[in-house]
Design a protein around this motif. Sequence first.
Motif, PDB file in Angstrom:
ATOM      1  N   PRO A   1      52.097  40.718  45.139  1.00  2.85           N
ATOM      2  CA  PRO A   1      52.582  40.400  46.481  1.00  2.85           C
ATOM      3  C   PRO A   1      53.818  41.223  46.827  1.00  2.85           C
ATOM      4  CG  PRO A   1      52.884  38.524  44.992  1.00  2.85           C
ATOM      5  CD  PRO A   1      52.156  39.584  44.239  1.00  2.85           C
ATOM      6  N   SER A   2      53.955  41.520  48.096  1.00  2.56           N
ATOM      7  CA  SER A   2      55.100  42.301  48.545  1.00  2.56           C
ATOM      8  C   SER A   2      56.389  41.501  48.368  1.00  2.56           C
ATOM      9  CB  SER A   2      54.917  42.700  50.005  1.00  2.56           C
ATOM     10  OG  SER A   2      54.863  41.546  50.804  1.00  2.56           O
ATOM     11  N   ARG A   3      57.494  42.205  48.414  1.00  2.03           N
ATOM     12  CA  ARG A   3      58.799  41.566  48.227  1.00  2.03           C
ATOM     13  C   ARG A   3      59.003  40.509  49.305  1.00  2.03           C
ATOM     14  NH1 ARG A   3      64.459  44.767  47.740  1.00  2.03           N
ATOM     15  NH2 ARG A   3      65.700  42.903  47.458  1.00  2.03           N
ATOM     16  N   GLY A   4      59.406  39.332  48.889  1.00  2.00           N
ATOM     17  CA  GLY A   4      59.625  38.242  49.827  1.00  2.00           C
ATOM     18  C   GLY A   4      58.396  37.389  50.066  1.00  2.00           C
ATOM     19  N   ALA A   5      57.229  37.882  49.657  1.00  2.00           N
ATOM     20  CA  ALA A   5      56.015  37.090  49.833  1.00  2.00           C
ATOM     21  C   ALA A   5      55.956  36.014  48.760  1.00  2.00           C
ATOM     22  CB  ALA A   5      54.783  37.983  49.738  1.00  2.00           C
ATOM     23  N   ALA A   6      55.409  34.893  49.124  1.00  2.00           N
ATOM     24  CA  ALA A   6      55.310  33.791  48.167  1.00  2.00           C
ATOM     25  C   ALA A   6      54.327  34.166  47.071  1.00  2.00           C
ATOM     26  CB  ALA A   6      54.838  32.530  48.883  1.00  2.00           C
ATOM     27  N   ALA A   7      54.710  33.914  45.861  1.00  2.00           N
ATOM     28  CA  ALA A   7      53.827  34.186  44.725  1.00  2.00           C
ATOM     29  C   ALA A   7      52.870  33.018  44.575  1.00  2.00           C
ATOM     30  CB  ALA A   7      54.646  34.384  43.461  1.00  2.00           C
ATOM     31  N   VAL A   8      51.765  33.094  45.288  1.00  2.00           N
ATOM     32  CA  VAL A   8      50.780  32.031  45.293  1.00  2.00           C
ATOM     33  C   VAL A   8      49.728  32.345  44.246  1.00  2.00           C
ATOM     34  CG1 VAL A   8      49.041  30.873  46.704  1.00  2.00           C
ATOM     35  CG2 VAL A   8      51.150  31.673  47.748  1.00  2.00           C
ATOM     36  N   GLU A   9      49.314  31.335  43.522  1.00  2.00           N
ATOM     37  CA  GLU A   9      48.231  31.518  42.567  1.00  2.00           C
ATOM     38  C   GLU A   9      47.004  31.938  43.364  1.00  2.00           C
ATOM     39  OE1 GLU A   9      46.258  31.714  39.036  1.00  2.00           O
ATOM     40  OE2 GLU A   9      48.380  31.340  39.308  1.00  2.00           O
ATOM     41  N   SER A  10      46.432  33.096  43.036  1.00  2.00           N
ATOM     42  CA  SER A  10      45.351  33.646  43.838  1.00  2.00           C
ATOM     43  C   SER A  10      44.017  32.977  43.581  1.00  2.00           C
ATOM     44  CB  SER A  10      45.239  35.147  43.598  1.00  2.00           C
ATOM     45  OG  SER A  10      44.991  35.402  42.231  1.00  2.00           O
ATOM     46  N   GLU A  11      43.806  32.453  42.373  1.00  2.00           N
ATOM     47  CA  GLU A  11      42.537  31.813  42.084  1.00  2.00           C
ATOM     48  C   GLU A  11      42.712  30.836  40.931  1.00  2.00           C
ATOM     49  OE1 GLU A  11      40.491  35.118  39.274  1.00  2.00           O
ATOM     50  OE2 GLU A  11      40.928  35.699  41.325  1.00  2.00           O
ATOM     51  N   PRO A  12      42.003  29.733  40.993  1.00  2.00           N
ATOM     52  CA  PRO A  12      42.047  28.810  39.870  1.00  2.00           C
ATOM     53  C   PRO A  12      41.507  29.490  38.615  1.00  2.00           C
ATOM     54  CG  PRO A  12      41.073  27.765  41.787  1.00  2.00           C
ATOM     55  CD  PRO A  12      41.241  29.217  42.111  1.00  2.00           C
ATOM     56  N   GLU A  13      42.081  29.152  37.489  1.00  2.00           N
ATOM     57  CA  GLU A  13      41.697  29.791  36.238  1.00  2.00           C
ATOM     58  C   GLU A  13      40.209  29.594  35.959  1.00  2.00           C
ATOM     59  OE1 GLU A  13      42.971  29.525  31.602  1.00  2.00           O
ATOM     60  OE2 GLU A  13      44.487  29.175  33.137  1.00  2.00           O
ATOM     61  N   GLY A  14      39.530  30.674  35.664  1.00  2.00           N
ATOM     62  CA  GLY A  14      38.118  30.624  35.312  1.00  2.00           C
ATOM     63  C   GLY A  14      37.157  30.546  36.478  1.00  2.00           C
ATOM     64  N   LEU A  15      37.667  30.484  37.712  1.00  2.00           N
ATOM     65  CA  LEU A  15      36.787  30.336  38.869  1.00  2.00           C
ATOM     66  C   LEU A  15      35.843  31.517  39.016  1.00  2.00           C
ATOM     67  CD1 LEU A  15      35.907  28.834  41.426  1.00  2.00           C
ATOM     68  CD2 LEU A  15      37.713  30.039  42.644  1.00  2.00           C
ATOM     69  N   VAL A  16      36.356  32.715  38.873  1.00  2.00           N
ATOM     70  CA  VAL A  16      35.527  33.907  39.079  1.00  2.00           C
ATOM     71  C   VAL A  16      34.437  33.994  38.022  1.00  2.00           C
ATOM     72  CG1 VAL A  16      35.555  36.418  39.208  1.00  2.00           C
ATOM     73  CG2 VAL A  16      37.393  35.106  40.244  1.00  2.00           C
ATOM     74  N   GLU A  17      34.803  33.744  36.780  1.00  2.00           N
ATOM     75  CA  GLU A  17      33.814  33.798  35.702  1.00  2.00           C
ATOM     76  C   GLU A  17      32.746  32.723  35.909  1.00  2.00           C
ATOM     77  OE1 GLU A  17      37.122  33.747  35.254  1.00  2.00           O
ATOM     78  OE2 GLU A  17      37.458  35.784  34.526  1.00  2.00           O
ATOM     79  N   THR A  18      33.169  31.548  36.330  1.00  2.00           N
ATOM     80  CA  THR A  18      32.224  30.458  36.589  1.00  2.00           C
ATOM     81  C   THR A  18      31.305  30.816  37.756  1.00  2.00           C
ATOM     82  OG1 THR A  18      33.841  28.860  35.786  1.00  2.00           O
ATOM     83  CG2 THR A  18      32.036  27.992  37.109  1.00  2.00           C
ATOM     84  N   ALA A  19      31.874  31.422  38.798  1.00  2.00           N
ATOM     85  CA  ALA A  19      31.069  31.837  39.949  1.00  2.00           C
ATOM     86  C   ALA A  19      30.049  32.894  39.543  1.00  2.00           C
ATOM     87  CB  ALA A  19      31.964  32.373  41.059  1.00  2.00           C
ATOM     88  N   ALA A  20      30.468  33.873  38.757  1.00  2.00           N
ATOM     89  CA  ALA A  20      29.553  34.920  38.308  1.00  2.00           C
ATOM     90  C   ALA A  20      28.424  34.326  37.468  1.00  2.00           C
ATOM     91  CB  ALA A  20      30.311  35.984  37.519  1.00  2.00           C
TER      92      ALA A  20
END
Length: 142
Positions: free
Chosen positions: A95-114
């Motif tokens: 994230p750019s400077r000043g942007a909130a560091a938000v968790e982009s994805e729940p852990e394991g979501l992408v692997e589970t989706a695949a």
Amino acid sequence: MADYEAWKELGDLYVSLHMFKQAAFCYEELLLSAPVNPIYHVTYAEILYSIGGAENYRQAMSHYSAAIEYSGGTNLRALYGTCMTSAALRSAGKPSRGAAAVESEPEGLVETAAEAIKQEYRFKRHELLKPVVEPTLAKLVS
């Protein structure tokens, strides 16, 4: 015509004209009227993905996750969107400077989706698509 039908029609018209910010507004209105409709979440996530940018990708991931939850994990558009958005987030960088560091994805979501996508193709016996789907998912997940 009910309000939600008008918002959907207008949103779809804006998408067809590539006016994604206006389409996003329409789908935000739809989500207010039906917050557990997985199709609205998927379409809104696709619009955010189309607009691009790390923050929009993060929001798209959130809406894809909601669509997966509300559809019981059976919405292939949401599953593929999760994989695509994850890859886009990785390429977008931090994230750019000043942007909130938000968790982009729940852990394991992408692997589970695949894995769910692969299972769907195995279950439906789409053998002709298997050589295309599995390498594509491998590139998106890695």
